[in-house]
Design a protein around this motif. Structure first.
Motif, PDB file in Angstrom:
ATOM      1  N   GLY A  72       7.107  -5.762  -9.087  1.00  0.00           N
ATOM      2  CA  GLY A  72       7.189  -5.514  -7.443  1.00  0.00           C
ATOM      3  C   GLY A  72       6.663  -4.150  -6.732  1.00  0.00           C
ATOM      4  O   GLY A  72       6.477  -4.093  -5.828  1.00  0.00           O
ATOM      5  N   ASP A  73       6.885  -3.025  -7.852  1.00  0.00           N
ATOM      6  CA  ASP A  73       6.649  -1.606  -7.164  1.00  0.00           C
ATOM      7  C   ASP A  73       5.332  -1.129  -7.794  1.00  0.00           C
ATOM      8  O   ASP A  73       5.128  -0.835  -8.829  1.00  0.00           O
ATOM      9  CB  ASP A  73       7.869  -0.805  -7.641  1.00  0.00           C
ATOM     10  CG  ASP A  73       7.676   0.487  -7.166  1.00  0.00           C
ATOM     11  OD1 ASP A  73       6.958   0.860  -6.274  1.00  0.00           O
ATOM     12  OD2 ASP A  73       8.623   1.213  -7.468  1.00  0.00           O
ATOM     13  N   ASP A 100       2.986 -13.071   2.826  1.00  0.00           N
ATOM     14  CA  ASP A 100       3.439 -12.246   1.721  1.00  0.00           C
ATOM     15  C   ASP A 100       2.952 -10.650   2.023  1.00  0.00           C
ATOM     16  O   ASP A 100       1.875 -10.621   1.940  1.00  0.00           O
ATOM     17  CB  ASP A 100       2.894 -12.522   0.364  1.00  0.00           C
ATOM     18  CG  ASP A 100       3.686 -12.376  -0.630  1.00  0.00           C
ATOM     19  OD1 ASP A 100       4.542 -11.094  -0.789  1.00  0.00           O
ATOM     20  OD2 ASP A 100       3.807 -12.766  -1.905  1.00  0.00           O
ATOM     21  N   THR A 101       3.668  -9.859   2.667  1.00  0.00           N
ATOM     22  CA  THR A 101       3.459  -8.727   3.050  1.00  0.00           C
ATOM     23  C   THR A 101       3.580  -7.468   2.037  1.00  0.00           C
ATOM     24  O   THR A 101       2.965  -6.359   2.147  1.00  0.00           O
ATOM     25  CB  THR A 101       4.141  -8.224   4.207  1.00  0.00           C
ATOM     26  OG1 THR A 101       5.727  -8.278   3.880  1.00  0.00           O
ATOM     27  CG2 THR A 101       3.900  -9.222   5.433  1.00  0.00           C
ATOM     28  N   ALA A 102       4.185  -7.754   0.543  1.00  0.00           N
ATOM     29  CA  ALA A 102       4.119  -6.587  -0.004  1.00  0.00           C
ATOM     30  C   ALA A 102       2.744  -6.491  -0.800  1.00  0.00           C
ATOM     31  O   ALA A 102       2.084  -7.174  -0.743  1.00  0.00           O
ATOM     32  CB  ALA A 102       5.037  -6.987  -1.349  1.00  0.00           C
ATOM     33  N   ARG A 125       3.502 -10.162  -9.024  1.00  0.00           N
ATOM     34  CA  ARG A 125       4.927  -9.773  -9.395  1.00  0.00           C
ATOM     35  C   ARG A 125       5.237 -10.392 -10.652  1.00  0.00           C
ATOM     36  O   ARG A 125       6.032  -9.458 -11.472  1.00  0.00           O
ATOM     37  CB  ARG A 125       5.813  -9.821  -8.182  1.00  0.00           C
ATOM     38  CG  ARG A 125       5.546  -9.130  -6.955  1.00  0.00           C
ATOM     39  CD  ARG A 125       6.805  -8.813  -6.116  1.00  0.00           C
ATOM     40  NE  ARG A 125       7.222  -9.866  -5.127  1.00  0.00           N
ATOM     41  CZ  ARG A 125       6.506 -10.556  -4.253  1.00  0.00           C
ATOM     42  NH1 ARG A 125       5.674  -9.786  -3.666  1.00  0.00           N
ATOM     43  NH2 ARG A 125       7.144 -11.565  -3.740  1.00  0.00           N
TER      44      ARG A 125
END
Ligand SMILES: [Zn+2]
Length: 215
Positions: free
Chosen positions: A101-102, A87-89, A96
């Motif tokens: 997600g932001d 998971d790279t976010a 999330r």
């Protein structure tokens, strides 16, 4: 990226058994989503099944219980697989679901000296869950706590004493630890912090506004 500081055996086993309050579960799930090694540990713990876990009293799981269980199961040490983040976010999947997600859209609540937090609402009354932003090169307000605290690094890094914690790493602290996590100079550090009880800040100013901040 490979996490170097992992979820403890007691938490991982309790998570596998479904015995953890939501806040702690979120910390475990967040770390596991960023750590291939702990995904394997969790898979083994879950495969061990109910019969083994039911014999373990959650309160009396010894620190070396993982090794004991693994030897009883005859399970080899985790193989040297490629440990890549799944998971790279900045905000991995478990988070999330709570904050979207932001990370740039987060409406941070200021804590002073550039630090900020975002409280996450959970259904349990046992934990307090928040995202914490520590400005680059700066410490979080010093605090001790009357119970367990689990911090999972999401971006940037901090050091606590001589130990460095980077993305995916878990720091567990408990009673009476006066610790001052300090973000490394390169970037702001964003962490998930789950605590057992309201934090006790030493500074009377912070203490005075603690009820207002809800920390
Ligand atoms: Zn791990």
């Amino acid at each position: 990226m490979t996490a170097r500081h992992h979820i403890g055996d007691d938490l991982l086993l309790a998570y596998a058994a479904g015995n953890l309050a939501e806040g702690w579960s979120l910390a475990v799930a967040t770390h596991v989503s960023l750590c291939a090694e702990c995904r394997e540990r969790l898979a083994v713990a879950e495969a061990a099944g109910g019969q083994l876990l039911e014999t373990l009293d959650r309160e009396t799981v010894a620190p070396d219980s993982w090794a004991a269980i693994r030897s009883r199961l005859g399970t080899p040490d985790a193989p040297a697989v490629t440990r890549r983040s799944s998971d790279t976010a900045i905000l991995p999947k478990p988070l999330r679901d709570y904050v979207g997600g932001d990370v740039d859209a987060i409406r941070w609540q200021r804590l002073g000296k550039g630090a900020a937090q975002l409280r996450l609402k959970t259904g349990d009354r046992e934990t307090q869950v928040r995202l914490l932003k520590i400005p680059a090169g700066k410490p979080v307000p010093e605090h001790s706590h009357s119970g367990r605290e689990i911090t999972v690094v999401l971006s940037g890094a901090f050091h606590d004493g001589t130990t460095l914690f980077a993305r995916g790493d878990v720091e567990e602290a408990d009673d009476d630890i006066q610790h001052i996590p300090t973000a490394t100079p390169e970037a702001d550090c964003i962490c998930l912090a789950v605590t057992e009880a309201p934090l006790k800040f030493r500074s009377w100013i912070v203490r005075a506004i603690q009820p207002i901040l809800g920390i």
